[in-house]
Scaffold this active site. Structure first.
Site, mmCIF file in Angstrom:
data_model
loop_
_atom_site.group_PDB
_atom_site.id
_atom_site.type_symbol
_atom_site.label_atom_id
_atom_site.label_comp_id
_atom_site.label_asym_id
_atom_site.label_seq_id
_atom_site.Cartn_x
_atom_site.Cartn_y
_atom_site.Cartn_z
ATOM 1 N N GLU A 26 -4.991 0.211 0.133
ATOM 2 C CA GLU A 26 -3.833 0.681 0.438
ATOM 3 C C GLU A 26 -3.212 1.370 0.954
ATOM 4 O O GLU A 26 -2.931 2.065 0.515
ATOM 5 C CB GLU A 26 -3.411 -0.163 -0.790
ATOM 6 C CG GLU A 26 -3.406 -1.463 -1.443
ATOM 7 C CD GLU A 26 -2.154 -1.973 -2.306
ATOM 8 O OE1 GLU A 26 -2.099 -0.526 -3.050
ATOM 9 O OE2 GLU A 26 -2.544 -2.529 -2.659
ATOM 10 N N GLU B 181 -7.103 -8.130 -2.546
ATOM 11 C CA GLU B 181 -6.569 -8.587 -3.724
ATOM 12 C C GLU B 181 -5.437 -9.550 -3.213
ATOM 13 O O GLU B 181 -4.400 -9.332 -2.337
ATOM 14 C CB GLU B 181 -5.321 -7.542 -4.142
ATOM 15 C CG GLU B 181 -6.020 -6.159 -4.275
ATOM 16 C CD GLU B 181 -5.872 -5.296 -5.046
ATOM 17 O OE1 GLU B 181 -4.720 -4.903 -5.062
ATOM 18 O OE2 GLU B 181 -6.147 -3.790 -4.569
#
Length: 687
Positions: free
Chosen positions: A299, A419
């Site tokens: 991220e 994810e």
């Protein structure tokens, strides 16, 4: 979700292959030794067809290393007549069309000089079954003799797609090595054990993502040395997983927001520290199985940048620096699968385009793109009335997966959803109503399959119990597991509410067949009778008044019976028959630190809450909507018979103003309540 925010075949042993119908092919095979870039190379391969029958055959492959010792090997060949591998032993074999790759398993990765390593497989053929014409080991084409230092070449195009497909499905070991405390237990999870990995594999997972936060285990500049004990512990767990024939992905995780995000203000310093991590990690794992995958950073995000252009430039620099360090480190890293993320691991088109530019620049067939997916935000956290898996939520998912497919998969670049889940799970899995949650995961698994996306479930300990080795919500996991291979029928709701204060009448639900056919309805193990207990007209399932009268019995509040709609495939759909009356609330006083509204739920359950001032404007946090966020602004406690209004809610309520609250329940009932804040004191009333 960064933590607190907060078709691989099973390898079997087969001994004593006795040659029959033997054809030997002796070819020289170049070897890349793991120990040095200037290693002597050379290899001999004996490919033997030991048995052949109509449509099938058994082959044995023996590789003798004539060069320097090898630590980790990858043998590639192309079948000349469309043969296919159907089963393998002593190697992991993957295919993409005619191209085949066999990689070592844990026990046979090391091959000494003049030593031989063997593996075998069963295959299928049609028409003819000629031997492969040539082989390549670790990307180096056969040379037939020792000598030279041939440069590694990437594995054949298409191999990465096959390997990423073999990683489906995946699971995240969240909130362990990514924890930002002193060790893997600092966020409440126990130390990782081999038993945990055994049980994760037993659930059907083929890959495991192990997020790792490194920063708190690094020494100072200029070396930024990683604590040896920590690196060895990470390697121990990675080796455990690899020994279980799992694909493994490791990364740089929460460092992304802890210090990498400061790159706009300290470009050289951040890059030096980032590079130091990957230099040390690449060295530590250069001999590890090719089933170990590296992900550059989790991220990625940047604070204080000038905007999208600089963000893209900085991420490109991180990704390309990571790629250079790993490839230059040699060993199995020369061709190891590498995962590159978009900014924020977002699936927005601009972010995908930026990453596609990096892929074009690197021109490496062993790269994987990654994004994360937590659903349409109002539904994912239950805010702004996002209580249902409706057309908007579904369209958000399909649009995201379509964009990712078109940007990468359609070009032959594999994608991992590194994810996935729902953001409300960060608090607990009850933020989103159960039936709506099940519909979301059923559709996600199905649509990811259609778009050839490998998925990795985010689990920070809230799903699979790390010591009891059980699912905290077995119904949820059953739906997720089913979605990996098939579709399941669902319905407009998993609840049928029957008011106790009125006569019992028939109730209907809309079936979502999802390509299945309805097979019938059961109460426990008892099949119910069509025409008497229920009727089906098109996609409309109706429970008769006669059935509901029988099932509700004494009509106690709450769930009186549980039915299961069964379909031609997939999971049954649970339907709870619930007796209720409209909930009642009572006057109360309290404080802004947590105000409890006395509530007799009377069998009903809370869906959402609206908050408005007398003039009709929205009150409380997220004032762009009257519907407040479940668990953040309000939370029901059915055991205590209360609805709590949180301090976060009152922090954004005007002092002295009266707020009208409308509680929406799943039965369809609504109840109005009023609260007034005076400093830190709160008064609540029903009128």
């Amino acid at each position: 979700m960064a933590g607190l925010r907060h078709h691989t075949r099973r390898i079997r042993w087969r001994l004593g292959l006795v040659p029959a119908l033997v054809t030997a092919l002796l070819v020289g095979l170049g070897v890349v030794a793991a120990s040095t870039a200037q290693a002597a190379t050379g290899c001999r391969v004996e490919y033997t067809t030991s048995a052949q029958w109509s449509g099938g055959f058994t082959a044995n492959v023996a590789v003798t290393n004539l060069g320097d010792p090898v630590d980790g090997w990858r043998l590639a060949w192309r079948f000349p007549a469309g043969q296919r591998v159907t089963q393998a032993w002593n190697a992991t074999v993957t295919s993409s069309g005619d191209q085949v790759t066999a990689t070592n398993v844990g026990h046979n990765a090391r091959v000494a000089t003049n030593a031989t390593v063997s593996f075998g497989f069963n295959g299928s053929w049609s028409g003819s079954n000629p031997n492969p014409e040539s082989f390549a080991l670790n990307g180096v084409t056969c040379t037939g003799a020792v000598g030279g230092t041939p440069s590694p070449t990437p594995t054949p195009p298409g191999d990465a797609m096959a390997e990423v497909a073999a990683m489906q499905p995946g699971w995240n070991l969240g909130n362990s090595f990514d924890a930002t405390g002193s060790d893997e237990t600092s966020w409440g999870n126990p130390r990782v054990t081999e038993a945990l990995l055994d049980n994760v594999k037993a659930q059907g997972f083929k890959s495991i993502r192990i997020p790792v936060t490194w920063g708190q285990h690094q020494g100072p500049a200029p070396d930024y040395t990683i604590d040896a004990a920590y690196l060895n512990r990470v390697k121990e767990v990675v080796d455990w997983a690899l020994a279980r024939d799992l694909y493994v992905m490791i990364n740089i995780h929460h460092d992304s927001w802890q210090w990498i995000s400061g790159m706009p203000g300290d470009r050289a310093g951040v890059l030096a520290r980032y590079n130091a991590i990957w230099e040390q990690v690449a060295e530590a794992f250069r001999g590890s199985s090719p089933k170990l995958v590296f992900e550059s950073v989790n991220e990625p995000q940047f604070t204080g940048s000038s905007g999208d252009a600089q963000n893209a430039e900085l991420l490109h620099e991180l990704n390309t620096s990571f790629h250079r360090i790993v490839r230059d480190s040699g060993g199995n890293n020369a061709n190891r699968l590498l995962v590159l993320p978009t900014l924020h691991t977002s699936s927005e088109q601009a972010r995908l385009d930026e990453l596609a530019d990096t892929f074009d620049a690197l021109d490496d067939p062993n790269l994987i793109a990654t994004v994360h997916f937590y659903g349409y935000w109002p539904f994912s956290v239950n805010v702004a009335g996002g209580t249902r898996f409706d057309a908007t939520v579904q369209q958000d998912l399909t649009s995201s997966f379509d964009r990712v497919h078109d940007a990468f998969v359609a070009r032959g670049i594999p994608v991992i959803i590194g994810e996935y889940g729902l953001l409300g799970f960060d608090r607990h899995t009850g933020t989103i109503q159960q039936g709506e949650k099940l519909k979301f995961f059923e559709f996600l698994g199905y649509y990811a399959r259609t778009k050839q996306l490998t998925t990795m479930l985010w689990d920070n300990g809230q799903h699979f119990h790390r010591t009891a080795f059980r699912w905290n919500d077995p119904e949820l996991f059953a739906q997720i597991r089913s979605s990996w291979t098939t579709r399941s029928g669902t319905a407009s709701s998993d609840q049928v509410y029957v008011a106790r204060s009125t006569p019992v009448t028939a109730k209907s639900l809309t079936l979502n067949l999802n390509g299945t056919t309805f097979q019938g309805l059961r109460h426990g193990t008892t099949p119910l009778v069509s025409g008497t207990d229920y009727t089906v007209s098109g996609d409309r399932l109706t429970l008769t008044a006669l059935l509901l009268t029988r099932l509700t019995g004494a009509r106690d509040y709450g769930v009186n019976a549980t039915l299961h709609a069964r379909f031609s495939q997939g999971e049954p759909w649970r339907i709870d028959v619930i007796t209720y009356d409209t909930p009642t609330l009572s006057n109360a006083t309290g404080t802004t630190s947590g105000f409890a509204v006395p509530t007799q739920f009377r069998g009903d359950q809370l869906a959402t809450m609206e908050a408005k001032y007398a003039d009709g404007s929205n009150a409380g946090p997220h004032n762009w909507t009257s519907f407040k966020e479940f668990d953040r602004a309000f939370s029901p406690n059915y055991a205590a018979n209360t609805i709590t209004l949180t301090s976060d809610f009152f922090a954004e309520v005007n002092d002295g103003a009266r707020v009208t609250l409308t509680f929406h329940f799943w039965s369809g009932a609504t109840v109005t309540y009023y609260v007034t804040r005076s400093g830190s004191s709160v008064t609540g009333s029903t009128a």
